[in-house]
Each structure stands twice: as C-alpha cells, then as structure tokens.
Design an enzyme around this catalytic site. Structure first.
Site, short mmCIF file in Angstrom:
data_model
loop_
_atom_site.label_atom_id
_atom_site.label_comp_id
_atom_site.label_asym_id
_atom_site.label_seq_id
_atom_site.Cartn_x
_atom_site.Cartn_y
_atom_site.Cartn_z
N ARG A 107 72.62 23.52 21.54
CA ARG A 107 71.50 22.60 21.75
C ARG A 107 70.19 23.17 21.22
O ARG A 107 69.35 22.43 20.69
CB ARG A 107 71.38 22.26 23.23
CG ARG A 107 72.55 21.43 23.73
CD ARG A 107 72.50 21.26 25.22
NE ARG A 107 73.57 20.41 25.71
CZ ARG A 107 74.08 20.50 26.92
NH1 ARG A 107 73.61 21.41 27.77
NH2 ARG A 107 75.05 19.70 27.29
N ASN A 149 71.39 15.79 22.65
CA ASN A 149 71.66 17.21 22.84
C ASN A 149 73.04 17.67 22.40
O ASN A 149 73.56 18.65 22.89
CB ASN A 149 71.36 17.61 24.29
CG ASN A 149 72.25 16.92 25.30
OD1 ASN A 149 73.14 16.16 24.96
ND2 ASN A 149 71.99 17.19 26.57
N HIS A 206 78.44 17.86 25.46
CA HIS A 206 78.60 17.84 26.91
C HIS A 206 79.76 18.76 27.23
O HIS A 206 80.73 18.85 26.48
CB HIS A 206 78.95 16.43 27.42
CG HIS A 206 79.54 16.47 28.80
ND1 HIS A 206 78.77 16.54 29.94
CD2 HIS A 206 80.84 16.51 29.23
CE1 HIS A 206 79.55 16.59 31.00
NE2 HIS A 206 80.82 16.57 30.59
N GLU A 266 86.95 14.66 34.55
CA GLU A 266 86.49 14.21 33.23
C GLU A 266 87.63 14.17 32.21
O GLU A 266 87.68 13.27 31.37
CB GLU A 266 85.36 15.12 32.74
CG GLU A 266 84.09 14.96 33.57
CD GLU A 266 82.98 15.92 33.18
OE1 GLU A 266 83.20 16.81 32.32
OE2 GLU A 266 81.88 15.77 33.74
N PHE A 317 67.44 5.48 34.02
CA PHE A 317 67.70 5.93 32.66
C PHE A 317 69.17 5.83 32.24
O PHE A 317 69.52 6.21 31.12
CB PHE A 317 67.20 7.37 32.45
CG PHE A 317 67.77 8.35 33.45
CD1 PHE A 317 69.00 8.95 33.24
CD2 PHE A 317 67.06 8.68 34.58
CE1 PHE A 317 69.52 9.86 34.15
CE2 PHE A 317 67.55 9.58 35.51
CZ PHE A 317 68.80 10.17 35.29
N TYR A 321 79.63 9.20 34.11
CA TYR A 321 78.28 9.38 34.64
C TYR A 321 78.09 8.63 35.96
O TYR A 321 77.01 8.12 36.24
CB TYR A 321 77.24 8.90 33.62
CG TYR A 321 77.19 9.75 32.36
CD1 TYR A 321 76.63 11.02 32.38
CD2 TYR A 321 77.70 9.28 31.16
CE1 TYR A 321 76.56 11.80 31.24
CE2 TYR A 321 77.65 10.05 30.00
CZ TYR A 321 77.08 11.30 30.05
OH TYR A 321 77.03 12.07 28.91
N LYS A 380 78.89 14.74 21.10
CA LYS A 380 78.28 13.42 21.26
C LYS A 380 77.98 12.79 19.89
O LYS A 380 78.07 13.46 18.86
CB LYS A 380 77.02 13.56 22.10
CG LYS A 380 77.29 14.05 23.51
CD LYS A 380 76.01 14.24 24.29
CE LYS A 380 76.25 14.71 25.70
NZ LYS A 380 74.98 14.85 26.44
#
Length: 140
Positions: free
Chosen positions: A104, A118, A121, A132, A59, A51, A11
C-alpha cells in the site's frame, strides 16, 4: 509451527495497475504458498457478506462501488504466521500513512473522488480468514 491460511484480494485498482504479479511475487518471495487463485467480479452479495460489519455505515456504498470497478484476484495463501506477516507486508489501510516498502505504501493512493484505493485486502485473523475464504471460494 502451524500453517495458517488467509484470504488475499488484489482489489480492482491493483488489477488495473498491473500489480497482480508484483503482489504474488511478494507472497512467494516470502516463502508462502498459493493454494487457490481466481479472477472474480465481486457481486453485491459477496461484498455485503465480506463487509457485513460496515454495511450500515455511510461509506459502505463507496466501498461497494470501488470493489466493483473491475475484476478482483482472490487468493488463498498459506504458511506460518501468514496473517500477521501479510498484514505487515500490506501496510496501513490508508496508503498515505503506509510505510514505503509495503504494497500500500508503494502503490496505494487516495483519489480525487475521496475513495481510498489501497490495492489489497487480507484477513485480519484466523476466524475471519475461514469466513472470508467461504465467501470468495464457496466451491472449496
């Protein structure tokens, strides 16, 4: 023993902190193979597909903002049981709860803006991995 494929995303915080090499090193030291790798800037469309189960949560916009803070490194990695093993290597989604020695736990953090950064993924099962991979590697 069957070979699984998984999607791993480093990320924006992982890229910004210079943890791309460390993350890849951990994958390779475990004996897994990198099948594809690229640097991408996440589009709104990619994030909404990736997502999709969170899109209506309050959120979601925070996740979207976080994932668009900078480039992402998208990886397809493969090997026996890679999905479960990389999940354990990654640690708890909340870096404050992740064990030391995990990606993480070693590098993730909660920040003052309330966004949990974090680092990585990874897909949580074989079916999600296939979906994905199509989102982040449509050319394959």
């Amino acid at each position: 023993m069957s070979r699984e494929k998984t999607l791993i995303l480093i990320k924006p915080d992982g890229v910004q902190l210079g943890l791309v090499g460390e993350s890849i090193n951990r994958i390779e030291r475990k004996g897994y193979q990198l099948e594809a790798l690229k640097v991408v800037n996440a589009s709104k469309d990619q994030l909404e597909h990736h997502y999709s189960e969170l899109i209506h949560k309050s959120f979601f916009r925070e996740i979207e903002k976080y994932m668009q803070e900078g480039p992402i490194v998208a990886i397809i990695a493969s090997g026996p049981h890679i999905i479960d093993v990389f999940h354990r290597m990654s640690g708890n989604t909340n870096p404050s709860l992740a064990s030391f020695g995990t990606i993480r736990g070693d590098f993730g953090r909660e920040s003052n803006d309330g966004i949990i950064r974090n680092i990585v993924h990874s897909s949580d099962n074989v079916e999600h991995a296939k979906e994905e991979i199509k989102i982040w590697f449509p050319e394959l």
